[in-house]
Design a protein around this motif. Structure first.
Motif, PDB file in Angstrom:
ATOM      1  N   LEU A  65       0.848  -1.185   0.000  1.00  0.00           N
ATOM      2  CA  LEU A  65       0.000   0.000   0.000  1.00  0.00           C
ATOM      3  C   LEU A  65       0.888   1.241   0.000  1.00  0.00           C
ATOM      4  CD1 LEU A  65      -2.753  -1.116   2.538  1.00  0.00           C
ATOM      5  CD2 LEU A  65      -2.806  -1.203   0.045  1.00  0.00           C
ATOM      6  N   ALA A  66       0.713   2.067  -1.034  1.00  0.00           N
ATOM      7  CA  ALA A  66       1.606   3.206  -1.230  1.00  0.00           C
ATOM      8  C   ALA A  66       0.880   4.522  -0.960  1.00  0.00           C
ATOM      9  CB  ALA A  66       2.147   3.191  -2.662  1.00  0.00           C
ATOM     10  N   ARG A  67       1.666   5.570  -0.728  1.00  0.00           N
ATOM     11  CA  ARG A  67       1.097   6.881  -0.395  1.00  0.00           C
ATOM     12  C   ARG A  67       0.398   7.517  -1.591  1.00  0.00           C
ATOM     13  NH1 ARG A  67       3.898   8.734   4.394  1.00  0.00           N
ATOM     14  NH2 ARG A  67       5.695   7.381   4.709  1.00  0.00           N
ATOM     15  N   THR A  68      -0.682   8.219  -1.299  1.00  0.00           N
ATOM     16  CA  THR A  68      -1.254   9.158  -2.255  1.00  0.00           C
ATOM     17  C   THR A  68      -1.447  10.461  -1.476  1.00  0.00           C
ATOM     18  OG1 THR A  68      -3.607   8.916  -1.762  1.00  0.00           O
ATOM     19  CG2 THR A  68      -2.640   7.250  -3.222  1.00  0.00           C
ATOM     20  N   ALA A 114     -11.470   2.778  -2.465  1.00  0.00           N
ATOM     21  CA  ALA A 114     -10.032   2.556  -2.332  1.00  0.00           C
ATOM     22  C   ALA A 114      -9.729   2.253  -0.861  1.00  0.00           C
ATOM     23  CB  ALA A 114      -9.291   3.808  -2.777  1.00  0.00           C
ATOM     24  N   PRO A 115      -8.618   1.570  -0.602  1.00  0.00           N
ATOM     25  CA  PRO A 115      -8.249   1.376   0.796  1.00  0.00           C
ATOM     26  C   PRO A 115      -7.945   2.713   1.468  1.00  0.00           C
ATOM     27  CG  PRO A 115      -6.535   0.515  -0.666  1.00  0.00           C
ATOM     28  CD  PRO A 115      -7.674   0.944  -1.523  1.00  0.00           C
ATOM     29  N   SER A 116      -8.357   2.844   2.709  1.00  0.00           N
ATOM     30  CA  SER A 116      -8.032   4.074   3.424  1.00  0.00           C
ATOM     31  C   SER A 116      -7.609   3.736   4.837  1.00  0.00           C
ATOM     32  CB  SER A 116      -9.209   5.048   3.405  1.00  0.00           C
ATOM     33  OG  SER A 116     -10.258   4.542   4.185  1.00  0.00           O
ATOM     34  N   LEU A 117      -6.600   4.473   5.288  1.00  0.00           N
ATOM     35  CA  LEU A 117      -6.035   4.272   6.622  1.00  0.00           C
ATOM     36  C   LEU A 117      -6.018   5.619   7.318  1.00  0.00           C
ATOM     37  CD1 LEU A 117      -2.978   2.062   5.573  1.00  0.00           C
ATOM     38  CD2 LEU A 117      -5.087   1.256   6.611  1.00  0.00           C
ATOM     39  N   LEU A 118      -6.831   5.751   8.378  1.00  0.00           N
ATOM     40  CA  LEU A 118      -6.870   6.978   9.181  1.00  0.00           C
ATOM     41  C   LEU A 118      -7.048   8.233   8.320  1.00  0.00           C
ATOM     42  CD1 LEU A 118      -4.004   6.207  11.731  1.00  0.00           C
ATOM     43  CD2 LEU A 118      -6.446   5.728  11.970  1.00  0.00           C
ATOM     44  N   GLY A 119      -7.993   8.180   7.409  1.00  0.00           N
ATOM     45  CA  GLY A 119      -8.308   9.371   6.618  1.00  0.00           C
ATOM     46  C   GLY A 119      -7.435   9.579   5.397  1.00  0.00           C
ATOM     47  N   VAL A 121      -6.095   8.008   1.755  1.00  0.00           N
ATOM     48  CA  VAL A 121      -6.272   6.970   0.736  1.00  0.00           C
ATOM     49  C   VAL A 121      -4.892   6.406   0.396  1.00  0.00           C
ATOM     50  CG1 VAL A 121      -6.971   6.538  -1.655  1.00  0.00           C
ATOM     51  CG2 VAL A 121      -8.326   8.066  -0.201  1.00  0.00           C
ATOM     52  N   VAL A 122      -4.792   5.089   0.330  1.00  0.00           N
ATOM     53  CA  VAL A 122      -3.534   4.469  -0.094  1.00  0.00           C
ATOM     54  C   VAL A 122      -3.778   3.675  -1.364  1.00  0.00           C
ATOM     55  CG1 VAL A 122      -2.320   4.421   2.110  1.00  0.00           C
ATOM     56  CG2 VAL A 122      -3.954   2.611   1.584  1.00  0.00           C
ATOM     57  N   ARG A 123      -2.718   3.442  -2.118  1.00  0.00           N
ATOM     58  CA  ARG A 123      -2.853   2.860  -3.445  1.00  0.00           C
ATOM     59  C   ARG A 123      -2.191   1.475  -3.425  1.00  0.00           C
ATOM     60  NH1 ARG A 123      -1.130   0.744  -8.563  1.00  0.00           N
ATOM     61  NH2 ARG A 123      -1.330   2.312 -10.194  1.00  0.00           N
ATOM     62  N   PRO A 124      -2.981   0.404  -3.657  1.00  0.00           N
ATOM     63  CA  PRO A 124      -2.341  -0.911  -3.716  1.00  0.00           C
ATOM     64  C   PRO A 124      -1.480  -1.023  -4.975  1.00  0.00           C
ATOM     65  CG  PRO A 124      -4.754  -1.085  -3.647  1.00  0.00           C
ATOM     66  CD  PRO A 124      -4.418   0.339  -3.935  1.00  0.00           C
ATOM     67  N   ALA A 189       3.031  -1.537   4.439  1.00  0.00           N
ATOM     68  CA  ALA A 189       1.730  -2.188   4.574  1.00  0.00           C
ATOM     69  C   ALA A 189       1.600  -3.114   3.372  1.00  0.00           C
ATOM     70  CB  ALA A 189       0.615  -1.161   4.591  1.00  0.00           C
ATOM     71  N   ARG A 190       1.372  -4.402   3.636  1.00  0.00           N
ATOM     72  CA  ARG A 190       1.346  -5.391   2.558  1.00  0.00           C
ATOM     73  C   ARG A 190       0.049  -6.174   2.567  1.00  0.00           C
ATOM     74  NH1 ARG A 190       7.455  -8.064   3.124  1.00  0.00           N
ATOM     75  NH2 ARG A 190       8.597  -6.145   2.618  1.00  0.00           N
ATOM     76  N   ILE A 191      -0.409  -6.516   1.372  1.00  0.00           N
ATOM     77  CA  ILE A 191      -1.517  -7.461   1.202  1.00  0.00           C
ATOM     78  C   ILE A 191      -0.908  -8.658   0.486  1.00  0.00           C
ATOM     79  CG2 ILE A 191      -3.728  -7.912   0.079  1.00  0.00           C
ATOM     80  CD1 ILE A 191      -4.213  -4.867   0.077  1.00  0.00           C
TER      81      ILE A 191
END
Ligand code: ZN
Length: 253
Positions: A65-68, A114-119, A121-124, A189-191
């Protein structure tokens, strides 16, 4: 002639000064990279992630999971598992990560988003797999240097955002758990794929068939909690044959 004590004090002072210089340089570089990443446009980041994914034609076994720079109004941490993972029975489901005294994982009904962590959005980003020296074997590649070696165009896309520190920018973008430019696998962060352990490995076995479970999620504490757990990395495992069998692990540095 200076005494030995004077000489020792002088050497210590010189060492302290050079250490301070190193720390100041490190922080200056870190701030430059954080600023460059925050100023990147969505299409610049998308170009970088597309090149990382395109650096291998082999099918991926998972995502990082990468930053946006996009914000999310969704509360907490919600991670849809991408549909495309072959042999991954949790594909297409969504996992809600709840942080209370412990970290809990709940599989919830699928819904778009999209996945989101604490407000945020992260990019798989599909983790590229490259062939190893041995015939027929392939391996997940996580290190930014490997992507740059496999895909020369990537350097130009990164340099457009941070001309001075393209490689370090990529490490920062792909390690959402740390505000640093040093590539640190436990800050990813990995899936799927495989776990990067803080301590010695704690592989989990299925309660039903006894086989080693697969990694479903790896989450650095900073990505899922604003207050607690900052020193930890959190893992969720499951059995590909018995998807209802899951097991969570936390490790602290
Ligand atoms: Zn099993």
């Amino acid at each position: 002639m200076p005494s030995l004590t004077m000489l020792a004090i002088g050497l210590l002072a010189a060492a302290a000064i050079s250490f301070a210089v190193v720390v100041i340089r490190f922080n200056r570089k870190r701030r430059a990279i954080v600023r460059a990443a925050a100023a990147a446009t969505e299409s610049q980041l998308e170009a970088i992630y597309t090149l990382v994914e395109g650096s291998s034609t082999l099918p991926a076994a998972g995502h990082v999971l990468a930053r946006t720079n996009r914000r999310s109004t969704a509360p907490g941490c919600i991670i849809p598992i991408p549909e495309e993972l072959p042999g991954f029975p949790w594909a297409g489901r969504r996992i809600e990560v709840a942080v209370a005294k412990e970290v809990e994982y709940r599989f919830i009904e699928p819904a778009p988003g999209a996945p989101s962590l604490l407000g945020k959005v992260v990019r798989p980003v599909r983790v590229p797999r490259y062939r190893t020296g041995r015939a027929g074997t392939t391996r997940n590649a996580f290190a930014p240097e490997k992507y740059l070696a496999a895909c020369p165009e990537l350097r130009a896309a990164l340099a457009e955002v941070s001309p001075a520190y393209p490689t370090e920018l990529l490490a920062y973008l792909l390690c959402i758990g740390g505000e640093t430019f040093e590539f640190e696998p436990i800050n990813q962060a990995r899936i799927g794929t495989s776990a990067a352990w803080v301590q010695s490995p704690e592989h989990q076995n299925c309660g039903e068939c006894g086989k080693r479970m697969a990694l479903i999620l790896q989450l650095p504490g900073t990505a899922i909690s604003r207050k607690h757990l900052h020193e930890g990395t959190f893992y969720l495992f499951g059995c590909a044959q018995h998807p209802e069998q899951t097991s969570s692990v936390a490790q602290f540095g």
